[in-house]
Design an enzyme around this catalytic site. Structure first.
Site, PDB file in Angstrom:
ATOM      1  N   SER A   6     -38.426 -36.191  -9.138  1.00 36.32           N
ATOM      2  CA  SER A   6     -37.949 -36.019  -7.963  1.00 36.32           C
ATOM      3  C   SER A   6     -36.946 -34.782  -7.999  1.00 36.32           C
ATOM      4  O   SER A   6     -36.420 -34.153  -9.078  1.00 36.32           O
ATOM      5  CB  SER A   6     -36.839 -37.084  -7.674  1.00 36.32           C
ATOM      6  OG  SER A   6     -35.960 -36.925  -6.577  1.00 36.32           O
ATOM      7  N   GLY A   7     -37.303 -33.831  -7.083  1.00 41.55           N
ATOM      8  CA  GLY A   7     -36.718 -32.669  -6.876  1.00 41.55           C
ATOM      9  C   GLY A   7     -35.255 -32.370  -6.918  1.00 41.55           C
ATOM     10  O   GLY A   7     -34.607 -31.556  -7.836  1.00 41.55           O
TER      11      GLY A   7
ATOM     12  N   CYS B 201     -23.577 -50.173  -3.975  1.00 42.08           N
ATOM     13  CA  CYS B 201     -22.787 -50.569  -2.926  1.00 42.08           C
ATOM     14  C   CYS B 201     -23.501 -50.916  -1.577  1.00 42.08           C
ATOM     15  O   CYS B 201     -24.140 -50.125  -1.191  1.00 42.08           O
ATOM     16  CB  CYS B 201     -21.914 -49.361  -2.475  1.00 42.08           C
ATOM     17  SG  CYS B 201     -20.348 -49.979  -1.948  1.00 42.08           S
TER      18      CYS B 201
ATOM     19  N   GLY C  54     -38.402 -39.259  -5.279  1.00 40.32           N
ATOM     20  CA  GLY C  54     -38.322 -39.860  -6.377  1.00 40.32           C
ATOM     21  C   GLY C  54     -38.995 -41.407  -6.019  1.00 40.32           C
ATOM     22  O   GLY C  54     -39.588 -42.222  -6.362  1.00 40.32           O
TER      23      GLY C  54
HETATM   24  N1  PLP Z   1     -35.397 -43.248  -9.952  1.00 38.69           N
HETATM   25  C1  PLP Z   1     -34.297 -43.144 -10.594  1.00 38.69           C
HETATM   26  C2  PLP Z   1     -34.010 -43.592 -11.929  1.00 38.69           C
HETATM   27  C3  PLP Z   1     -33.023 -42.626  -9.728  1.00 38.69           C
HETATM   28  O1  PLP Z   1     -32.083 -42.383 -10.301  1.00 38.69           O
HETATM   29  C4  PLP Z   1     -33.465 -42.147  -8.450  1.00 38.69           C
HETATM   30  C5  PLP Z   1     -32.188 -41.926  -7.592  1.00 38.69           C
HETATM   31  O2  PLP Z   1     -31.081 -42.110  -7.833  1.00 38.69           O
HETATM   32  C6  PLP Z   1     -34.707 -42.395  -7.819  1.00 38.69           C
HETATM   33  C7  PLP Z   1     -35.523 -43.059  -8.541  1.00 38.69           C
HETATM   34  C8  PLP Z   1     -35.103 -42.306  -6.383  1.00 38.69           C
HETATM   35  O3  PLP Z   1     -35.427 -40.644  -6.062  1.00 38.69           O
HETATM   36  P1  PLP Z   1     -34.997 -40.119  -4.791  1.00 38.69           P
HETATM   37  O4  PLP Z   1     -33.566 -40.086  -4.401  1.00 38.69           O
HETATM   38  O5  PLP Z   1     -35.591 -38.821  -4.830  1.00 38.69           O
HETATM   39  O6  PLP Z   1     -35.946 -40.857  -3.962  1.00 38.69           O
END
Ligand code: PLP
Length: 380
Positions: free
Chosen positions: A203-204, A326, A77
């Site tokens: 995101s997977g 955090c 993601g």
């Molecule tokens: N976008 C959102 C809304 C998320 O909650 C997260 C992860 O917590 C991400 C993007 C990032 O995804 P990734 O952990 O696959 O990098």
């Protein structure tokens, strides 16, 4: 129920999810049959891996309602969000244009916006109920805006944002729209064409597939500059050998969505919230009055440090997370909760419980019992 499930109650699925049985099945198959081969190799093993990648691309496109060649696989993601924002700004650098994001965006959008613009971007504010302020969005998005980035479901409150409305505002002023759908994929049906967004990230590992794989939808015709230099994989938009095992896991999740649909019943979460509010004084639910994904509960326990509560619950086998970021061991209040109007103290007293389709009434009743005990002893 596995032995592990009897010992631990996992209510942190917005952080990461357990693998679905279907995903475990396809991964086991790859491992047992020692399936390997670079998808770019022209020999038989390469062709076999390429077939896995392309089948997954088709499944994902079907699940999202777009064309297969509008899907680019990424490393997750964060990378999809970076590729969307940086890729567009790099390709449109001459035309300039302002960037607008919502005040609730994940750090992978917020910090990227900062990095691209040096802090010169505009925010769509939130209402106290956790939703976007559409009246102000109309003012913040102007004819000078070139890109708007808004998430579909918020990672902390689960609130589902009115992306379709943002798209019509943005498009009427000539701006493109990127949507971070990382916390929505697998929880609510997503139909890209009806949402109308120009780019969309998933995101997977937030949807029961493997960690380290994601995808970016890019509407046909949109020019995106790669953010990595290298080979020609993913049509040159995302160089690097495709993670065909991770991609296969994402394809399995997409097939499941297409074949079985999405069970988005919020019964367990709603009963959990009702019991919690009834049994523990001085708490409130954030975003509880508007549409949310089925699995997320953000609870403020007034006067209690969320990080302490998280640790106490963890010692008792209940795994949840604080509604705060955090950094260097010093919790900082969540931007989303502050944007909703919570005080800093309340934001730092907020816990996120996030369920999955595998959560059970045993999980929620155990969590409620432990919360009652821990909160009353901390308040004493
Ligand atoms: N976008 C959102 C809304 C998320 O909650 C997260 C992860 O917590 C991400 C993007 C990032 O995804 P990734 O952990 O696959 O990098």
């Amino acid at each position: 129920m596995s032995d592990d499930k009897k010992l631990y109650v996992y209510l942190d699925s917005n952080s990461t999810t357990e693998l679905s049985q279907e995903v475990s099945g396809v991964i086991m198959d790859i491992v047992i049959n020692n399936i390997h081969g670079n998808p770019s190799s022209s020999h038989g093993y390469g062709i076999r891996s390429r077939a896995l990648v392309e089948a997954s691309r088709h499944s994902l496109a079907k699940a999202l309602g777009c064309l297969a060649d509008e899907i680019y696989f990424t490393g997750g993601g964060t990378e999809s969000n970076n590729l969307a924002l940086r890729g567009l700004f790099n390709s449109n650098v001459d035309t300039g244009g302002e960037l607008v994001i919502s005040a609730a965006e994940h750090s992978s959008v917020y910090n990227t916006a900062h990095s691209i613009t040096g802090g010169d971007f505009n925010l769509i504010p939130l209402l106290p109920d956790g939703n976007l302020d559409l009246d102000l969005a109309d003012k913040v998005i102007t004819e000078d805006t070139s890109l708007v980035s808004v998430m579909l479901a918020n990672n902390e409150t689960g609130v589902i944002f009115p992306v379709k409305e943002i798209v019509s505002l943005a498009h009427s002023k000539g701006a493109l729209v990127h949507c971070d759908a990382v916390q929505a994929f697998g929880k609510i049906p997503i139909d890209i064409k009806s949402l109308g967004v120009d780019l969309l990230s998933i995101s997977g590992h937030k949807a029961h597939a493997l960690t380290g794989v994601g995808a970016l939808y890019v509407r046909k015709g949109i020019k995106l500059h790669p953010i990595l230099t290298g080979g020609k994989q993913e049509s040159g938009v995302r160089p690097g050998t495709e993670n065909y095992i991770g991609i296969t896991s994402l394809g399995a999740v997409a097939s499941e969505i297409v074949n079985d649909g999405i069970n988005s019943s919020s019964g367990l979460r709603d009963a959990f919230e009702k019991a919690l509010v009834k049994k523990i004084p001085d708490i409130f639910i954030n975003g509880g009055k508007v549409a949310r994904v089925f699995n997320t509960t953000s609870v403020t326990f007034k006067g209690i440090h969320a990080s302490v509560l998280v640790d106490y619950l963890s010692e008792r086998g209940i795994f949840v997370s604080a509604g705060s970021a955090c950094s260097s061991n010093k919790p900082s209040p969540s931007r989303t909760l502050l944007a909703m109007g919570l005080s800093e103290n309340d934001a730092l007293s907020t816990i996120r419980f996030s369920f999955s389709k595998y959560s059970t009434p045993y999980d929620t009743s155990t969590a409620i019992d432990e919360c009652i005990k821990v909160v009353s002893s901390l308040r004493e």
